[in-house]
Design a protein around this motif. Structure first.
Motif, mmCIF file in Angstrom:
data_model
loop_
_atom_site.group_PDB
_atom_site.id
_atom_site.type_symbol
_atom_site.label_atom_id
_atom_site.label_comp_id
_atom_site.label_asym_id
_atom_site.label_seq_id
_atom_site.Cartn_x
_atom_site.Cartn_y
_atom_site.Cartn_z
ATOM 1 N N ALA A 46 0.833 -1.195 0.000
ATOM 2 C CA ALA A 46 0.000 0.000 0.000
ATOM 3 C C ALA A 46 0.875 1.255 0.000
ATOM 4 N N LYS A 47 1.971 1.243 0.771
ATOM 5 C CA LYS A 47 2.833 2.426 0.814
ATOM 6 C C LYS A 47 3.473 2.667 -0.543
ATOM 7 N N ALA A 48 3.926 1.614 -1.196
ATOM 8 C CA ALA A 48 4.527 1.776 -2.521
ATOM 9 C C ALA A 48 3.521 2.382 -3.497
ATOM 10 N N ALA A 49 2.298 1.892 -3.491
ATOM 11 C CA ALA A 49 1.260 2.409 -4.392
ATOM 12 C C ALA A 49 0.956 3.873 -4.088
ATOM 13 N N GLN A 50 0.879 4.238 -2.813
ATOM 14 C CA GLN A 50 0.610 5.625 -2.432
ATOM 15 C C GLN A 50 1.700 6.568 -2.908
ATOM 16 N N MET A 51 2.915 6.041 -3.032
ATOM 17 C CA MET A 51 4.049 6.871 -3.467
ATOM 18 C C MET A 51 4.330 6.710 -4.957
ATOM 19 N N GLY A 52 3.414 6.049 -5.682
ATOM 20 C CA GLY A 52 3.559 5.912 -7.120
ATOM 21 C C GLY A 52 4.463 4.778 -7.565
ATOM 22 N N GLY A 53 4.747 3.839 -6.679
ATOM 23 C CA GLY A 53 5.635 2.735 -7.020
ATOM 24 C C GLY A 53 4.899 1.420 -7.133
ATOM 25 N N ARG A 54 5.662 0.367 -7.452
ATOM 26 C CA ARG A 54 5.110 -0.984 -7.522
ATOM 27 C C ARG A 54 5.831 -1.844 -6.504
ATOM 28 N N GLY A 55 5.216 -2.937 -6.136
ATOM 29 C CA GLY A 55 5.858 -3.868 -5.217
ATOM 30 C C GLY A 55 5.665 -3.466 -3.776
ATOM 31 N N ALA A 56 6.647 -3.782 -2.945
ATOM 32 C CA ALA A 56 6.545 -3.521 -1.508
ATOM 33 C C ALA A 56 7.474 -2.394 -1.110
ATOM 34 N N LEU A 57 6.996 -1.540 -0.244
ATOM 35 C CA LEU A 57 7.811 -0.495 0.362
ATOM 36 C C LEU A 57 7.469 -0.522 1.843
ATOM 37 N N TYR A 58 8.401 -0.976 2.641
ATOM 38 C CA TYR A 58 8.137 -1.167 4.059
ATOM 39 C C TYR A 58 8.146 0.156 4.809
ATOM 40 N N ALA A 59 7.335 0.225 5.834
ATOM 41 C CA ALA A 59 7.242 1.434 6.649
ATOM 42 C C ALA A 59 8.567 1.717 7.349
ATOM 43 N N TRP A 60 8.903 3.001 7.492
ATOM 44 C CA TRP A 60 10.093 3.390 8.244
ATOM 45 C C TRP A 60 9.837 3.151 9.729
ATOM 46 N N GLU A 61 8.652 3.578 10.190
ATOM 47 C CA GLU A 61 8.160 3.266 11.530
ATOM 48 C C GLU A 61 6.809 2.609 11.331
ATOM 49 N N SER A 62 6.635 1.446 11.896
ATOM 50 C CA SER A 62 5.457 0.648 11.587
ATOM 51 C C SER A 62 4.524 0.477 12.774
ATOM 52 N N ALA A 63 3.225 0.550 12.497
ATOM 53 C CA ALA A 63 2.210 0.143 13.467
ATOM 54 C C ALA A 63 2.127 -1.379 13.429
ATOM 55 N N ASP A 64 1.376 -1.969 14.352
ATOM 56 C CA ASP A 64 1.198 -3.421 14.345
ATOM 57 C C ASP A 64 0.626 -3.908 13.023
ATOM 58 N N SER A 65 -0.122 -3.055 12.344
ATOM 59 C CA SER A 65 -0.744 -3.411 11.067
ATOM 60 C C SER A 65 0.241 -3.369 9.902
ATOM 61 N N GLY A 66 1.425 -2.794 10.118
ATOM 62 C CA GLY A 66 2.384 -2.615 9.040
ATOM 63 C C GLY A 66 2.288 -1.248 8.381
ATOM 64 N N SER A 67 1.303 -0.464 8.780
ATOM 65 C CA SER A 67 1.111 0.868 8.210
ATOM 66 C C SER A 67 2.210 1.827 8.656
ATOM 67 N N GLU A 68 2.540 2.763 7.785
ATOM 68 C CA GLU A 68 3.516 3.805 8.097
ATOM 69 C C GLU A 68 2.947 4.725 9.171
ATOM 70 N N VAL A 69 3.686 4.935 10.238
ATOM 71 C CA VAL A 69 3.238 5.834 11.302
ATOM 72 C C VAL A 69 4.271 6.912 11.631
ATOM 73 N N THR A 70 5.287 7.055 10.781
ATOM 74 C CA THR A 70 6.249 8.130 10.991
ATOM 75 C C THR A 70 5.514 9.458 10.862
ATOM 76 N N PRO A 71 5.650 10.354 11.835
ATOM 77 C CA PRO A 71 4.946 11.633 11.730
ATOM 78 C C PRO A 71 5.489 12.467 10.577
ATOM 79 N N ALA A 72 4.626 13.255 9.956
ATOM 80 C CA ALA A 72 5.040 14.129 8.854
ATOM 81 C C ALA A 72 5.755 15.369 9.380
#
Length: 72
Positions: A1-27
């Motif tokens: 999901a992060k890769a798609a949100q940033m215009g990419g394909r495949g997997a892009l792992y969160a820099w800081e991750s919630a238990d769900s794997g979602s990116e939670v690094t503050p902006a």
């Protein structure tokens, strides 16, 4: 999901991750001088593959989830 949100394909792992794997690094954050600072590591830095492989191995050691190890 992060890769798609940033215009990419495949997997892009969160820099800081919630238990769900979602990116939670503050902006943004507030600096010691009370100025708003942009936090760019969540959008500009990427984990290298060795970090991801090590995390997958640690997950397997903790859970012994064979299906995850074989499919991931």
């Amino acid at each position: 999901a992060k890769a798609a949100q940033m215009g990419g394909r495949g997997a892009l792992y969160a820099w800081e991750s919630a238990d769900s794997g979602s990116e939670v690094t503050p902006a943004q954050t507030v600096g010691p001088d009370r100025k708003i600072l942009d936090v760019l590591c969540g959008s500009q830095e990427q984990h290298i593959s060795a970090d991801v492989a090590y995390a997958v191995w640690q997950y397997w050691q903790a859970t012994e989830d064979e299906a995850f190890l074989q499919e991931a």
